[in-house]
Write a protein that holds these residues in place. Structure first.
Motif, short mmCIF file in Angstrom:
data_model
loop_
_atom_site.label_atom_id
_atom_site.label_comp_id
_atom_site.label_asym_id
_atom_site.label_seq_id
_atom_site.Cartn_x
_atom_site.Cartn_y
_atom_site.Cartn_z
N GLU A 202 -10.91 -19.03 -12.61
CA GLU A 202 -11.41 -19.03 -13.91
C GLU A 202 -12.37 -20.34 -14.12
OE1 GLU A 202 -11.69 -16.54 -16.26
OE2 GLU A 202 -10.10 -15.35 -16.03
N ARG A 203 -11.41 -21.40 -13.45
CA ARG A 203 -12.09 -22.86 -13.90
C ARG A 203 -13.28 -22.98 -12.78
NH1 ARG A 203 -6.66 -26.47 -14.01
NH2 ARG A 203 -6.40 -26.16 -16.46
N GLU A 204 -13.08 -22.52 -11.84
CA GLU A 204 -14.38 -22.52 -10.87
C GLU A 204 -15.61 -21.83 -11.23
OE1 GLU A 204 -13.95 -21.80 -6.59
OE2 GLU A 204 -12.80 -23.73 -6.22
N GLN A 205 -15.57 -20.82 -12.16
CA GLN A 205 -16.50 -19.79 -12.53
C GLN A 205 -16.66 -20.35 -13.80
OE1 GLN A 205 -14.57 -16.05 -12.10
NE2 GLN A 205 -14.95 -15.76 -10.15
N GLY A 206 -16.22 -21.18 -14.34
CA GLY A 206 -16.51 -21.77 -15.73
C GLY A 206 -16.08 -20.89 -16.86
N THR A 207 -15.22 -19.96 -16.66
CA THR A 207 -14.83 -19.06 -17.68
C THR A 207 -13.51 -19.34 -18.33
OG1 THR A 207 -13.84 -17.39 -16.04
CG2 THR A 207 -16.09 -17.16 -16.63
N PHE A 208 -12.81 -20.53 -17.73
CA PHE A 208 -11.57 -20.55 -18.29
C PHE A 208 -11.58 -21.20 -19.92
CE2 PHE A 208 -7.79 -23.67 -18.63
CZ PHE A 208 -6.93 -22.70 -18.49
N ASP A 209 -12.26 -22.06 -20.03
CA ASP A 209 -12.65 -22.39 -21.42
C ASP A 209 -12.94 -21.42 -22.36
OD1 ASP A 209 -11.77 -25.17 -20.77
OD2 ASP A 209 -14.18 -25.43 -20.28
N GLN A 210 -13.72 -20.42 -22.03
CA GLN A 210 -13.84 -19.16 -22.91
C GLN A 210 -12.66 -18.40 -23.17
OE1 GLN A 210 -17.14 -16.95 -20.79
NE2 GLN A 210 -18.36 -18.73 -20.43
N LEU A 211 -11.84 -18.31 -22.05
CA LEU A 211 -10.75 -17.55 -22.23
C LEU A 211 -9.74 -18.13 -23.33
CD1 LEU A 211 -9.29 -15.05 -20.62
CD2 LEU A 211 -8.10 -16.86 -19.38
N LEU A 212 -9.86 -19.49 -23.29
CA LEU A 212 -8.91 -20.25 -24.12
C LEU A 212 -9.46 -20.17 -25.75
CD1 LEU A 212 -8.24 -23.56 -22.22
CD2 LEU A 212 -6.35 -21.66 -22.61
N VAL A 213 -10.71 -19.82 -26.02
CA VAL A 213 -11.14 -19.67 -27.41
C VAL A 213 -11.22 -18.47 -27.83
CG1 VAL A 213 -12.52 -21.75 -27.03
CG2 VAL A 213 -13.53 -19.58 -26.63
N LEU A 275 1.94 -19.68 -11.36
CA LEU A 275 0.99 -19.98 -12.62
C LEU A 275 1.01 -21.39 -12.82
CD1 LEU A 275 1.69 -16.95 -14.75
CD2 LEU A 275 -0.43 -17.40 -13.66
N SER A 276 2.36 -21.93 -12.68
CA SER A 276 2.43 -23.56 -12.75
C SER A 276 1.45 -24.16 -11.93
CB SER A 276 3.68 -24.10 -12.56
OG SER A 276 4.81 -23.53 -13.64
N ILE A 277 1.46 -23.75 -10.41
CA ILE A 277 0.50 -24.35 -9.78
C ILE A 277 -1.01 -24.17 -10.05
CG2 ILE A 277 -0.49 -24.21 -7.40
CD1 ILE A 277 2.55 -23.44 -6.40
N SER A 278 -1.29 -23.04 -10.34
CA SER A 278 -2.45 -22.79 -10.92
C SER A 278 -3.04 -23.61 -11.91
CB SER A 278 -2.75 -21.22 -11.17
OG SER A 278 -3.91 -20.77 -11.47
N ALA A 279 -2.09 -23.91 -12.99
CA ALA A 279 -2.41 -24.50 -14.24
C ALA A 279 -2.77 -25.97 -14.04
CB ALA A 279 -1.18 -24.63 -15.41
N VAL A 280 -2.38 -26.46 -12.65
CA VAL A 280 -2.58 -28.13 -12.58
C VAL A 280 -3.51 -28.23 -11.66
CG1 VAL A 280 -0.07 -28.87 -13.23
CG2 VAL A 280 -0.81 -28.18 -10.70
N SER A 281 -3.94 -27.20 -10.99
CA SER A 281 -5.12 -27.20 -10.04
C SER A 281 -6.49 -27.01 -10.72
CB SER A 281 -4.87 -26.02 -9.00
OG SER A 281 -3.76 -25.94 -8.54
N THR A 282 -7.39 -27.52 -10.12
CA THR A 282 -9.02 -27.74 -10.72
C THR A 282 -9.68 -26.76 -10.02
OG1 THR A 282 -9.32 -29.57 -9.06
CG2 THR A 282 -8.66 -30.13 -11.46
N ASN A 283 -9.44 -26.36 -8.70
CA ASN A 283 -10.08 -25.52 -8.06
C ASN A 283 -9.22 -24.46 -7.09
OD1 ASN A 283 -9.81 -27.13 -5.52
ND2 ASN A 283 -11.30 -28.46 -6.46
N MET A 284 -9.80 -23.41 -6.43
CA MET A 284 -9.02 -22.72 -5.51
C MET A 284 -8.32 -23.35 -4.19
SD MET A 284 -10.82 -18.76 -5.90
CE MET A 284 -12.39 -19.27 -5.62
N GLN A 285 -9.31 -24.29 -3.81
CA GLN A 285 -8.89 -25.12 -2.60
C GLN A 285 -7.66 -25.76 -2.78
OE1 GLN A 285 -11.91 -25.00 -3.81
NE2 GLN A 285 -13.24 -24.13 -1.98
#
Length: 371
Positions: A202-213, A275-285
């Motif tokens: 979601e972060r890489e695609q730029g939709t994470f912030d949209q999900l939060l609102v 999910l904890s790993i995902s939350a602290v990671s900025t990208n899929m790599q």
């Protein structure tokens, strides 16, 4: 010649630039060195088939001087550690089922009488076939000790022989103990990876912030991210179970309900970590790197291939934070032994604790995300 020197200078420059870029990034430095250090230490201590301690139960129906000498020879190696002295054969099942003993050594009542007459006397060794490699190594040690005892007492005559019996895996087929454990290991890898990639994608695609609102709460987002990996993980577990049963012909002794309930508890703890790993990671790599660094120690410290009892004490303590250890143990017991929920319930406690800690952590990280 000048062209070649120019080529070497260009090559030197670009190599220098790449090396500086690699080592200047703190995250890259961590990935380069920390996994190597951790995994080399873990492989050295955890990935060993040598047995430093074999817990066993002893049933002496002979109660003779010769039987005492034999067991003293066994314990004198400092490898075999008696954890129980049994009174009768009815206690054997409980000793192995409870994992107190890796094997039971039983001596017949006529043991000494047969040796005095020059007849062959048998020592029965009952092993836990759920871990074939460990059982085979332990049997090898006992055969060596019996050989020495025959040489010292019987003048080299092989009057004492070993009768072996492996519970839950009569032929000590490695596949029988390994594949049921892989049900937990493979579901861990897939569930951890899918859960970890969910937010990072979601972060890489730029939709994470949209999900939060959106009107969705953090808990609702968490559940929405957790359910799909669990569904996929359950389907994969089903496929592995079918392969075990119908392709490799490994009979399942336990209940499917007990198996899937255990898998659900296990995957819930894995989802929390992912999910904890995902939350602290900025990208899929980053998720891939963190997951790789985490999975290897979890597998090594799970008891899947090597016995936990032979690991250093500090690593044995560390395994209590590893849900894979308890997932492997519980699923093996269900599949091979036919254990009920009550018999494996103690394995649920560490997995539930991991879930209780990691799932709220993931919610907090969603709310206070590190961008």
């Amino acid at each position: 010649m000048n062209n070649f020197m120019t080529f070497l200078l260009k090559l030197k420059s670009i190599c220098k630039k790449e090396l500086l870029s690699t080592f200047k990034d703190p995250a890259t430095r961590t990935v380069l060195f920390i996994p190597v250090i951790i995994q080399s230490i873990l492989f050295g201590y955890a990935a060993t088939y040598n047995l430093d301690k074999v817990p066993y139960a002893y049933l002496d129906n002979s109660k003779s001087k010769t039987s005492v000498e034999f067991i003293s020879k066994l314990e004198g190696t400092n490898v075999f550690k008696r954890v129980q002295t049994l009174m009768n054969a009815n206690e054997i099942a409980q000793s192995i089922d409870s994992d107190k003993a890796m094997m039971v050594i039983s001596i017949d009542s006529d043991f000494e009488k047969k040796l005095i007459k020059g007849e062959t006397a048998s020592v029965q060794v009952i092993t836990d076939g759920r871990n074939t490699m460990t059982a085979a190594v332990a049997l090898g040690y006992i055969n060596d000790i019996v050989g020495e005892f025959n040489s010292e007492r019987n003048g080299g005559k092989q009057l004492i022989n070993i009768k072996t019996r492996a519970w839950y895996n009569p032929n000590l087929i490695t596949r029988w103990s390994f594949l049921p454990g892989m049900i937990a290991a493979l579901s861990l890898i897939q569930t951890l990876m899918l859960a970890g990639l969910s937010v990072a994608r979601e972060r890489e695609q730029g939709t994470f912030d949209q999900l939060l609102v959106t009107p969705l709460s953090s808990i609702e987002i968490l559940i929405g991210k957790a359910v799909p990996p669990m569904i996929i993980g359950t389907l994969q577990v089903t496929f592995i179970v079918l392969v075990c049963m119908f392709w490799f012909k490994i009979p399942m002794s336990g209940s499917l309900f007990t198996l899937y309930f255990t898998v659900f508890i296990f995957m819930t703890s894995c989802i929390g970590i992912g999910l904890s790993i995902s939350a602290v990671s900025t990208n899929m790599q980053q998720v891939m790197v963190y997951t790789f660094v985490l999975i290897m120690p979890m597998v090594l410290l799970s008891g899947l291939a090597t016995p936990i009892d032979n690991m250093p004490k500090i690593l044995q303590i560390a395994t209590y934070a590893n849900p894979l250890r308890f997932g492997v143990e519980a699923i093996r017991r269900i599949y091979l032994e036919g254990s009920s929920l009550a018999q494996i319930a103690h394995n649920f406690i560490p997995m539930i604790i991991v879930a209780v800690l990691t799932l709220p952590l993931a919610i907090w990280l969603f709310r206070n995300r590190l961008v």
